[in-house]
Design a protein around this motif. Structure first.
Motif, short mmCIF file in Angstrom:
data_model
loop_
_atom_site.label_atom_id
_atom_site.label_comp_id
_atom_site.label_asym_id
_atom_site.label_seq_id
_atom_site.Cartn_x
_atom_site.Cartn_y
_atom_site.Cartn_z
N ARG A 14 0.85 -1.20 0.00
CA ARG A 14 0.00 0.00 0.00
C ARG A 14 0.89 1.25 0.00
NH1 ARG A 14 -4.96 -1.84 0.18
NH2 ARG A 14 -5.43 -3.74 1.34
N PRO A 15 0.66 2.15 -0.95
CA PRO A 15 1.56 3.31 -1.07
C PRO A 15 1.44 4.27 0.09
CG PRO A 15 -0.28 3.49 -2.59
CD PRO A 15 -0.37 2.13 -1.99
N GLN A 16 2.56 4.88 0.43
CA GLN A 16 2.61 6.00 1.36
C GLN A 16 2.96 7.22 0.52
OE1 GLN A 16 1.86 5.67 4.68
NE2 GLN A 16 1.38 3.53 4.19
N GLY A 17 2.02 8.12 0.34
CA GLY A 17 2.25 9.23 -0.58
C GLY A 17 2.06 8.75 -2.00
N TYR A 252 -4.62 13.40 -4.13
CA TYR A 252 -4.77 11.95 -3.97
C TYR A 252 -3.55 11.29 -3.33
CZ TYR A 252 -8.98 11.99 -6.90
OH TYR A 252 -10.24 12.22 -7.41
N ASN A 253 -2.37 11.85 -3.54
CA ASN A 253 -1.17 11.23 -3.00
C ASN A 253 -0.66 11.89 -1.73
OD1 ASN A 253 -0.97 9.31 -5.10
ND2 ASN A 253 -0.02 10.82 -6.44
N ALA A 254 -1.45 12.79 -1.17
CA ALA A 254 -1.04 13.46 0.07
C ALA A 254 -0.99 12.46 1.22
CB ALA A 254 -2.01 14.58 0.40
N GLU A 255 0.11 12.49 1.98
CA GLU A 255 0.25 11.57 3.11
C GLU A 255 -0.59 12.02 4.30
OE1 GLU A 255 4.17 9.92 3.90
OE2 GLU A 255 4.92 11.01 2.15
N LYS A 256 -0.86 13.31 4.39
CA LYS A 256 -1.73 13.85 5.42
C LYS A 256 -2.81 14.69 4.74
CE LYS A 256 1.87 14.14 8.97
NZ LYS A 256 2.60 15.06 9.90
N PRO A 257 -4.00 14.77 5.33
CA PRO A 257 -5.05 15.61 4.72
C PRO A 257 -4.57 17.03 4.52
CG PRO A 257 -5.95 14.27 6.50
CD PRO A 257 -4.46 14.11 6.56
#
Length: 340
Positions: A14-17, A252-257
């Motif tokens: 599962r991707p992070q970022g 979509y790829n943001a690690e935090k909102p």
């Protein structure tokens, strides 16, 4: 028929970022002859789409189930029947399914739909004549409700959905402003009648660029991007403007909102309608959509672009390119030739 060898793309992590190639793996499988009620299909085309990024996260609140670790991914695909245990399907039939990301598969006949191309290319139901086109049609016309003479602003206007939105808005007699990520994409948009295409990568202050392109303000903003685009739209909206929200790919790829736009108060101040939608809730509109689309294409009022990557091994790269802007129009993966 005997067992057939096939390749499929599985979720390896599962991707992070931002997702990377390491989040995917290619696996070889053996697909047995179909059982009673089953159909064996060899895929010819598959779609990769931004919404798939959200399915890589195990989020029970998401509107569609998460991809499972170590299992083949899923997505729209068109293939040809090679063997059938279902009397409703025969070898040579073209079928549409959600069993993309694999070369060959077995599925119950109930999971397949025979393809009606409406005279368009075989893969058209994966974009212009399918969910992509229906998304543009429903979002713009049913939520945006543009009126002749109004201004429509479209983010990602050279993308699969945005390019169709832009052309439909012109058909409806609107002034159209769109953003894209290269001068070449902007030139194509203006060749299709878009009044002003903005290269958002070189435009500088996007609020100012939209204001200059839409001096009378924006009546409808078709939202595909979010972030700076939404800020610019809100600053330039007219009273009683409408904002159909199709996607927000910038986050979509943001690690935090990401924090919300600082100017959300414009929604109240200018009495705006902002409405998100999922196109799968609106299949009832499809007959109307395909009737209108067929006429527009016949009259030369709607054209489309596509980027085609060949081979199942290159499907992950095609997906990753969705987020880098390295494509024009709809991104598709061609998996094989139609021998039938």
């Amino acid at each position: 028929m005997s067992t057939l060898a096939s390749k499929e793309i599985r979720l390896a992590g599962r991707p992070q970022g931002a997702p990377t190639a390491d989040n995917f793996e290619v696996a070889e499988t053996q697909v047995a002859a179909p059982g009673e009620g089953e159909v064996r299909v060899r895929n010819l085309w598959m779609s990769v789409d931004p919404y798939m990024r959200a399915r890589m996260i195990d989020d029970p609140k998401h509107y569609i189930s998460a991809f499972q670790m170590g299992k083949a991914l899923e997505g729209g695909a068109i293939g040809v029947v090679v063997d059938s245990g279902d009397p409703n399907f025969a070898p040579g039939d073209h079928v549409q399914s959600m069993m993309g990301w694999r070369e060959i598969f077995n599925a119950p006949g109930s999971a397949l739909n025979k393809v009606d191309t409406q005279g368009l290319p075989l893969h058209a139901p994966l974009h212009i004549a399918g969910l992509t086109g229906l998304t543009a049609y429903y979002g713009l016309l049913k939520i945006g409700q543009p009126k002749e003479g109004e201004t429509v602003f479209v983010s990602a206007a050279a993308g699969a959905v945005g390019s169709i939105v832009s052309q439909i808005a012109k058909i409806k007699g609107c002034r159209v402003v769109g953003t894209a990520g290269s001068d070449e994409k902007c030139e194509w948009l203006e060749s299709r009648g878009v009044d002003k295409a903005i290269n958002y990568k070189t435009a500088g202050n996007l609020v100012k660029a939209v204001r200059e392109a839409a001096p009378d303000g924006v009546d409808v903003y078709f939202e595909n991007v979010g972030g700076d685009h939404l800020i610019a739209a809100l600053e330039n909206m007219n009273e009683h403007g409408r904002i159909p929200v199709c996607g927000m790919i910038s986050g979509y790829n943001a690690e935090k909102p990401e924090p919300g736009p600082p100017n959300l108060f414009r929604i109240i101040q200018r009495k705006l309608l902002l409405q998100g939608f999922i196109v799968s809730d609106h299949f009832d509109v499809y007959p109307e959509f395909i009737r209108d689309l067929a006429g527009w294409i016949k009259d030369g009022k709607v054209q489309w672009q596509e980027t085609v990557v060949e081979g199942i091994d290159n499907a992950p790269d095609a997906f990753l390119r969705l987020f880098s802007g390295e494509k024009t129009g709809k991104m598709l993966v061609k998996l094989g030739e139609d021998d039938g």
